[in-house]
Design a protein around this motif. Structure first.
Motif, PDB file in Angstrom:
ATOM      1  N   HIS A 258      84.231  59.526  36.152  1.00 29.52           N
ATOM      2  CA  HIS A 258      83.056  59.153  36.950  1.00 29.52           C
ATOM      3  C   HIS A 258      82.547  60.306  37.806  1.00 29.52           C
ATOM      4  CE1 HIS A 258      83.595  55.007  35.728  1.00 29.52           C
ATOM      5  NE2 HIS A 258      84.862  55.061  36.077  1.00 29.52           N
TER       6      HIS A 258
ATOM      7  N   LEU B  43      85.032  65.429  38.659  1.00 27.10           N
ATOM      8  CA  LEU B  43      86.244  65.131  39.419  1.00 27.10           C
ATOM      9  C   LEU B  43      87.284  66.223  39.176  1.00 27.10           C
ATOM     10  CD1 LEU B  43      86.322  61.287  38.754  1.00 27.10           C
ATOM     11  CD2 LEU B  43      85.173  62.558  40.565  1.00 27.10           C
TER      12      LEU B  43
ATOM     13  N   GLU C 148      80.887  54.643  48.932  1.00 28.32           N
ATOM     14  CA  GLU C 148      81.123  54.916  47.513  1.00 28.32           C
ATOM     15  C   GLU C 148      79.812  55.074  46.756  1.00 28.32           C
ATOM     16  OE1 GLU C 148      84.018  52.077  45.997  1.00 28.32           O
ATOM     17  OE2 GLU C 148      85.228  52.519  47.770  1.00 28.32           O
TER      18      GLU C 148
ATOM     19  N   GLU D  13      78.455  58.486  44.757  1.00 26.69           N
ATOM     20  CA  GLU D  13      78.460  58.296  43.295  1.00 26.69           C
ATOM     21  C   GLU D  13      77.777  59.458  42.586  1.00 26.69           C
ATOM     22  OE1 GLU D  13      80.138  56.137  40.728  1.00 26.69           O
ATOM     23  OE2 GLU D  13      79.683  54.876  42.456  1.00 26.69           O
TER      24      GLU D  13
ATOM     25  N   GLN E 282      78.292  61.266  34.208  1.00 26.12           N
ATOM     26  CA  GLN E 282      79.623  60.774  33.841  1.00 26.12           C
ATOM     27  C   GLN E 282      80.048  61.423  32.527  1.00 26.12           C
ATOM     28  OE1 GLN E 282      80.627  56.957  34.833  1.00 26.12           O
ATOM     29  NE2 GLN E 282      79.309  57.044  36.607  1.00 26.12           N
TER      30      GLN E 282
ATOM     31  N   GLU F 235      87.430  58.419  45.269  1.00 24.04           N
ATOM     32  CA  GLU F 235      87.544  57.971  43.870  1.00 24.04           C
ATOM     33  C   GLU F 235      88.575  56.879  43.665  1.00 24.04           C
ATOM     34  OE1 GLU F 235      85.207  58.993  42.077  1.00 24.04           O
ATOM     35  OE2 GLU F 235      84.585  60.601  43.419  1.00 24.04           O
TER      36      GLU F 235
ATOM     37  N   THR G  24      90.529  54.951  40.265  1.00 24.89           N
ATOM     38  CA  THR G  24      90.241  55.693  39.033  1.00 24.89           C
ATOM     39  C   THR G  24      91.458  56.509  38.562  1.00 24.89           C
ATOM     40  OG1 THR G  24      89.555  57.636  40.265  1.00 24.89           O
ATOM     41  CG2 THR G  24      87.839  56.017  39.777  1.00 24.89           C
TER      42      THR G  24
ATOM     43  N   GLU H  12      91.315  59.683  38.359  1.00 25.40           N
ATOM     44  CA  GLU H  12      91.334  60.797  39.317  1.00 25.40           C
ATOM     45  C   GLU H  12      92.228  60.450  40.514  1.00 25.40           C
ATOM     46  OE1 GLU H  12      89.951  63.768  39.227  1.00 25.40           O
ATOM     47  OE2 GLU H  12      89.774  64.452  41.285  1.00 25.40           O
TER      48      GLU H  12
END
Ligand code: FAD
Length: 434
Positions: free
Chosen positions: A53, A56, A154, A158, A162, A404, A407, A409
């Motif tokens: 996402h 990262l 968040e 964002e 992606q 994050e 996730t 990550e």
């Protein structure tokens, strides 16, 4: 053994890599017969994590080290609401209005309270359902528990772009496991940990077959669902002495629910069929469809040439049907697709090559999906992260402070960081002795 790691998901494998690099003797105990945890490759698709996402750092650096390329996600996001297709360009309908209102909040409140306070009018129903669907769909959480302030943070952080690891996350997991194995880490699969008896400086880890493993330190990476499970549950771990405050903290954090459905068709029927029927609508670049159907979210493998469609149901909807058998879920999926794409159900069934339902909410070693922020998350997480007597350590996607949360990550970062804490402490102790 210097360190036992419980769980061979992204967090456990990353911790194993760092610890084995530092020359520690490590053993990983994993309940399943495979490594990866919530990373679960299936027939060149993904039953669990799939996307990266944003840019990262930890994930992308690891992929680079492993020689795995990333692929940018392209394609179109469309909506199918009340029988009509439209192009979706915001996070969700009316996102701009919601974000402006969220910025005005002083004290943190739940998203349900937020909606009831600021968007309670009858004519604002569309805003309420758009935000609710987004939170349930993306964060897999419940608006009655989700923190409005964390949600805003968040959303604002964002990253639009992606990615996917080329050929999926499976290669990364395999590379990580092989890396540690080569460095001497022992992996024991199909080993369900039931009990940890511990005191400062040593621990006995007991598995389902009553085998006892000894170590100076233990890293626990089990998901929040396992933390929250009752003592008799298959994956539940009993701590002696008990970790009452940790268990309480885990229950205060949000842990969602999700179901992922993979359907492989002989051909990408939605491209050809839809074009013919609906003239101007072009589905050749379809990436994601957000709909009001029982299985509401669908995505393609665009830009890859694949006829796999992935269905997604999360949040309270996934809880509601968690005990339905896979055939019933398949039928719901096909009905949803038949309605969305205006294609005959029989034709869809004929075109279906294989299918698989991943019901993470009933999976005994997950019991949910991934974490999301509640009003208590920040303080509860701090408590859960804190090592106990320099002997028990905690990692996993939920035990991570950063943007994050929930996730891969987050899991990799927490695994890396907990290992660093152990290595640094060991280094300073060795120096003292020297
Ligand atoms: C359906 C789904 C889709 C997702 N999609 C994405 C995505 O697109 N992108 C993204 O970044 N993230 C995604 N996530 C989240 C991501 O998968 C997780 O955040 C991450 O993989 C968690 O890693 P972890 O190591 O913390 O936990 P896990 O991977 O759950 O690892 C914990 C391990 O502990 C083991 N275990 C549990 N109990 C015991 C026991 N008693 N004894 C021994 N072992 C035990 C489990 O079997 C598991 O292997 C998704 C998650 C789900 C469920």
């Amino acid at each position: 053994m210097d360190v036992i790691i419980i769980g061979a998901g992204a967090a456990g494998l990353m911790a194993a890599k760092q610890l084995s690099d530092a020359g520690l003797k490590v053993c990983v105990l994993e309940a399943r017969e495979r490594v990866g945890g919530r990373i679960c490759p299936f027939m060149k698709s993904e039953g669990g994590a799939e996307f990266i996402h944003g840019k990262l750092a930890v994930t992308l650096n690891l992929l680079k080290e492993a020689g795995i390329e990333k692929q940018e996600l392209t394609g179109e996001m469309k909506q199918f609401i009340k029988g009509k297709w439209s192009r979706e360009t915001e996070f969700f309908q009316h996102a701009g209005t919601v974000i402006e209102k969220l910025k005005e909040i002083k004290e943190d409140i739940s998203l349900a309270t937020f909606l009831n306070t600021y968007f309670a009018e009858e004519q604002q129903q569309e805003i309420r359902s758009a935000l609710t669907s987004y939170v349930e769909g993306y964060y897999s959480g419940e608006i009655s528990r989700a923190s409005a302030k964390s949600f805003l943070k968040e959303l604002l952080s964002e990253d639009e772009q992606q990615y996917r690891p080329v050929d999926g996350y499976g290669n990364m997991i395999e590379w990580l496991a092989n890396y540690s194995k080569k460095a001497g880490t022992i992996f024991k699969l199909s080993t369900i940990v039931k009990e940890i008896r511990w005191r400062k400086g040593e621990a006995e880890v007991v598995d389902e077959a009553n085998q006892v493993y000894l170590a100076d330190k233990v890293i626990i990476t089990v998901p929040l669902g396992v933390w929250n499970a009752n003592e008799k549950a298959k994956g539940a771990i009993i701590y002696k002495p008990a970790l009452t405050l940790k268990t309480q903290a885990a229950s205060e954090m949000g842990f969602g629910s999700a179901m992922k459905i993979l359907l492989k068709f002989e051909e990408s029927f939605y491209k050809e069929g839809f074009l013919k029927k609906h003239g101007e609508a072009d589905f050749s670049k379809l990436h994601m469809a957000l709909t009001d159907q029982p299985i509401p979210t669908w995505w393609t493998q665009h830009p890859n040439d694949s006829s796999v469609l992935t269905g997604w149901l999360s949040g309270p909807g996934a809880v509601e049907i968690k005990n339905e058998d896979d055939e019933a879920v398949l039928l719901k999926s096909l009905h949803s697709l038949s309605w969305i794409f205006d294609i005959d159900l029989g034709q869809l069934k004929k075109n279906l090559e294989w299918w698989k339902v991943f019901n993470w909410t009933t999976d005994p070693f997950t019991l949910g999906s991934y974490s999301y922020s509640t009003l208590q998350t920040a303080s509860a997480r701090r408590l859960l992260m804190e090592p106990v007597e320099d002997t028990l350590f905690f990692a996993g996607e939920a035990v991570y402070e950063g943007p994050e949360m929930g996730t891969v990550e987050a899991a990799l970062t927490s695994g890396r960081d907990v290992a660093a804490t152990i290595v640094i402490k060991k280094g300073s102790r060795d120096n003292e002795v020297g």
